[in-house]
Write a protein that holds these residues in place. Structure first.
Motif, short mmCIF file in Angstrom:
data_model
loop_
_atom_site.label_atom_id
_atom_site.label_comp_id
_atom_site.label_asym_id
_atom_site.label_seq_id
_atom_site.Cartn_x
_atom_site.Cartn_y
_atom_site.Cartn_z
N ARG A 202 0.80 -1.20 0.00
CA ARG A 202 0.00 0.00 0.00
C ARG A 202 0.85 1.27 0.00
N SER A 228 0.88 -6.83 -2.38
CA SER A 228 -0.02 -7.19 -1.27
C SER A 228 -1.46 -7.01 -1.74
N ARG A 229 -2.37 -7.54 -0.96
CA ARG A 229 -3.78 -7.38 -1.34
C ARG A 229 -4.22 -5.92 -1.28
N VAL A 243 0.03 -11.78 -3.71
CA VAL A 243 0.68 -12.86 -2.96
C VAL A 243 -0.01 -12.98 -1.62
N THR A 246 -5.12 -15.39 -0.01
CA THR A 246 -6.13 -15.40 -1.07
C THR A 246 -5.52 -15.03 -2.42
N SER A 261 3.38 -4.39 5.19
CA SER A 261 3.45 -4.48 6.66
C SER A 261 3.76 -5.90 7.14
N GLN A 265 -1.99 -12.73 6.56
CA GLN A 265 -2.51 -13.24 5.28
C GLN A 265 -1.49 -13.05 4.16
N HIS A 266 -0.64 -12.04 4.27
CA HIS A 266 0.42 -11.89 3.27
C HIS A 266 1.53 -12.90 3.54
N ASN A 280 10.92 -1.20 5.04
CA ASN A 280 9.74 -0.61 5.66
C ASN A 280 10.20 0.49 6.61
C1 LIG Z 1 -9.60 -13.17 4.60
C2 LIG Z 1 -8.46 -12.26 4.25
C3 LIG Z 1 -7.60 -12.63 3.25
C4 LIG Z 1 -6.52 -11.80 2.92
N1 LIG Z 1 -5.65 -12.20 1.94
C5 LIG Z 1 -4.55 -11.46 1.69
C6 LIG Z 1 -3.59 -11.86 0.72
O1 LIG Z 1 -3.73 -12.89 0.05
N2 LIG Z 1 -2.50 -11.10 0.53
C7 LIG Z 1 -2.28 -9.94 1.24
O2 LIG Z 1 -1.24 -9.27 1.02
N3 LIG Z 1 -3.20 -9.52 2.14
C8 LIG Z 1 -4.32 -10.23 2.36
N4 LIG Z 1 -5.25 -9.77 3.24
C9 LIG Z 1 -5.13 -8.40 3.76
C10 LIG Z 1 -4.14 -8.25 4.89
O3 LIG Z 1 -4.79 -8.48 6.12
C11 LIG Z 1 -3.55 -6.82 4.92
O4 LIG Z 1 -4.59 -5.90 4.98
C12 LIG Z 1 -2.69 -6.48 3.69
O5 LIG Z 1 -1.74 -7.51 3.48
C13 LIG Z 1 -1.98 -5.17 3.95
O6 LIG Z 1 -1.26 -4.79 2.82
P1 LIG Z 1 0.01 -3.84 2.95
O7 LIG Z 1 1.02 -4.50 3.81
O8 LIG Z 1 0.40 -3.45 1.58
O9 LIG Z 1 -0.61 -2.54 3.62
P2 LIG Z 1 -0.45 -1.94 5.08
O10 LIG Z 1 -0.79 -2.95 6.11
O11 LIG Z 1 -1.19 -0.66 5.08
O12 LIG Z 1 1.11 -1.68 5.21
C14 LIG Z 1 1.82 -0.70 4.52
C15 LIG Z 1 3.22 -0.70 5.11
O13 LIG Z 1 4.01 0.21 4.39
C16 LIG Z 1 4.86 0.89 5.29
N5 LIG Z 1 5.22 2.18 4.68
C17 LIG Z 1 4.43 3.26 4.47
N6 LIG Z 1 5.11 4.21 3.78
C18 LIG Z 1 6.35 3.70 3.57
C19 LIG Z 1 7.50 4.20 2.90
N7 LIG Z 1 7.49 5.40 2.31
N8 LIG Z 1 8.60 3.43 2.87
C20 LIG Z 1 8.62 2.20 3.45
N9 LIG Z 1 7.56 1.68 4.08
C21 LIG Z 1 6.43 2.42 4.13
C22 LIG Z 1 4.06 1.04 6.56
O14 LIG Z 1 4.94 1.18 7.67
C23 LIG Z 1 3.30 -0.28 6.59
O15 LIG Z 1 3.99 -1.27 7.33
C24 LIG Z 1 -6.33 -10.59 3.60
C25 LIG Z 1 -7.23 -10.22 4.62
C26 LIG Z 1 -8.27 -11.04 4.93
C27 LIG Z 1 -9.19 -10.62 6.03
#
Ligand SMILES: Cc1cc2nc3c(=O)[nH]c(=O)nc-3n(C[C@H](O)[C@H](O)[C@H](O)COP(=O)(O)OP(=O)(O)OC[C@H]3O[C@@H](n4cnc5c(N)ncnc54)[C@H](O)[C@@H]3O)c2cc1C
Length: 310
Positions: A202, A228-229, A243, A246, A261, A265-266, A280
């Motif tokens: 994200r 990520s999702r 990845v 799901t 993060s 699930q990831h 990160n």
């Molecule tokens: C049933 C179910 C199934 C799911 N299946 C999956 C799945 O298959 N895959 C999956 O990925 N997720 C899945 N999820 C979602 C999962 O729970 C998380 O919401 C998702 O993985 C979060 O994605 P993220 O890490 O990109 O985002 P976030 O959790 O928002 O993390 C973003 C990260 O980026 C960091 N960041 C921000 N800005 C910067 C920067 N400039 N430089 C460096 N770091 C920075 C932050 O510190 C944070 O750690 C599922 C959820 C459910 C409920």
């Protein structure tokens, strides 16, 4: 005890998942057969016959098997299933589509996503998004299994000299028909087969930034791109890059997670990667708990620097 592996193939050639599934099959018993069902798949059948450990290949060839519709593939498996103690599919989209139909028709419980064969009737499989490993024992006469391919090494592609037997193709089930296929064309390696994956979360903030920041790194490393999702849901990356629980399960030599993060699930989709690098800016991010190398940094600075120094 004979074991049947359902081959996965594309453009007439076997896909990698088939070789991993053969390894799982060989852990169940020594008489391993492979079913190659499709249209104009003679070459794939010949490839299957060369896999070390395979003793027989069943080759079903007909236009109605061309599109690999699950209804027809399942019917083909059922047509040859007699006498097999185990029927193994790769736990891919194709395998997961056909296996439950076969299990239901045989009136047995499917054993999904196995990561280890303990004995011919006992298997390990991850549950709770990989946070626990269940050991399951099956009393069913036929074990219908899907295999997590990243948990088993690929069987050697050569060394076998199996016979290839043509079997009658089932007729079209008429339950579904092939309408079309949209295939993403990419010069990059396929996500599940890639040795290196660069994955973004994200934090990338937009599709433009995702491409601008991560593509040069992936290009330098000859890597596949993952996401990520959250990144997929926000439209920064296409669906088939996801990845995780799901999304796709991957285990490359090197997985670079930028701005992810590390939600469970990831992690469920990538924590078996050989080397994990996390970038990160939050030192508390859970991704650091599985990372071999962690860089606490702003990815918008760290990734371009990394590209420059490669
Ligand atoms: C049933 C179910 C199934 C799911 N299946 C999956 C799945 O298959 N895959 C999956 O990925 N997720 C899945 N999820 C979602 C999962 O729970 C998380 O919401 C998702 O993985 C979060 O994605 P993220 O890490 O990109 O985002 P976030 O959790 O928002 O993390 C973003 C990260 O980026 C960091 N960041 C921000 N800005 C910067 C920067 N400039 N430089 C460096 N770091 C920075 C932050 O510190 C944070 O750690 C599922 C959820 C459910 C409920």
């Amino acid at each position: 005890m004979s074991i049947l592996v359902i081959a996965e193939h594309e453009h007439g050639a076997l896909k990698g998942a088939t070789f991993n599934t053969v390894t799982a099959a060989l852990a169940c018993g020594s008489e391993v057969h492979v079913l190659v069902a499709g249209h104009n798949v003679g070459e794939a059948a010949r490839q299957a016959a060369q896999i070390a450990g395979v003793t027989k290949v069943l080759h079903a060839d007909a236009p109605q098997l061309d599109a690999q519709l699950a209804e027809n593939v399942a019917a083909q498996v059922l047509a040859v299933a007699q006498g097999y103690s185990h029927i193994l599919f790769p736990a891919t989209a194709h395998g997961k589509n056909a296996a439950p139909r076969v299990a239901a028709k045989l009136d047995v419980a499917q054993i999904s996503d196995i990561t280890k064969v303990v004995s011919p009737d006992t298997f390990e499989r991850p549950i709770y998004a990989g946070n626990a490993i269940a050991t399951v024992q099956s009393a069913d006469a036929v074990k219908v299994i899907t295999v997590r391919t990243t948990a088993f090494d690929a069987a050697p592609a050569t060394g076998g000299a199996a016979s290839v037997e043509s079997v009658a193709a089932v007729s079209d089930s008429g339950l579904s028909s092939f309408v079309g296929r949209e295939v993403t064309k990419s010069d990059r390696p396929e996500l599940t087969a890639a040795k290196i994956i660069v994955s973004g979360g994200r934090a990338l903030g937009s599709a433009e930034k995702f491409n601008e920041v991560l593509t040069p790194l992936a290009d330098k490393l000859g890597a596949a791109l993952g996401a990520s999702r959250a990144a997929v849901d926000a439209g920064y990356a296409p669906n088939d890059w996801q990845v995780g629980q799901t999304g796709k399960i991957v285990a490359p030599q090197l997985y670079i997670a930028a701005g992810i993060s590390g939600a469970i699930q990831h992690l469920a989709g990538m924590k078996d990667s050989k080397v994990i690098v996390a970038i990160n800016k939050d030192p508390e991010a859970p991704i650091f708990s599985v990372a071999d190398y962690g860089l606490e940094a702003d990815l918008f600075e760290a990734v371009p620097e990394l590209v420059k120094s490669l």
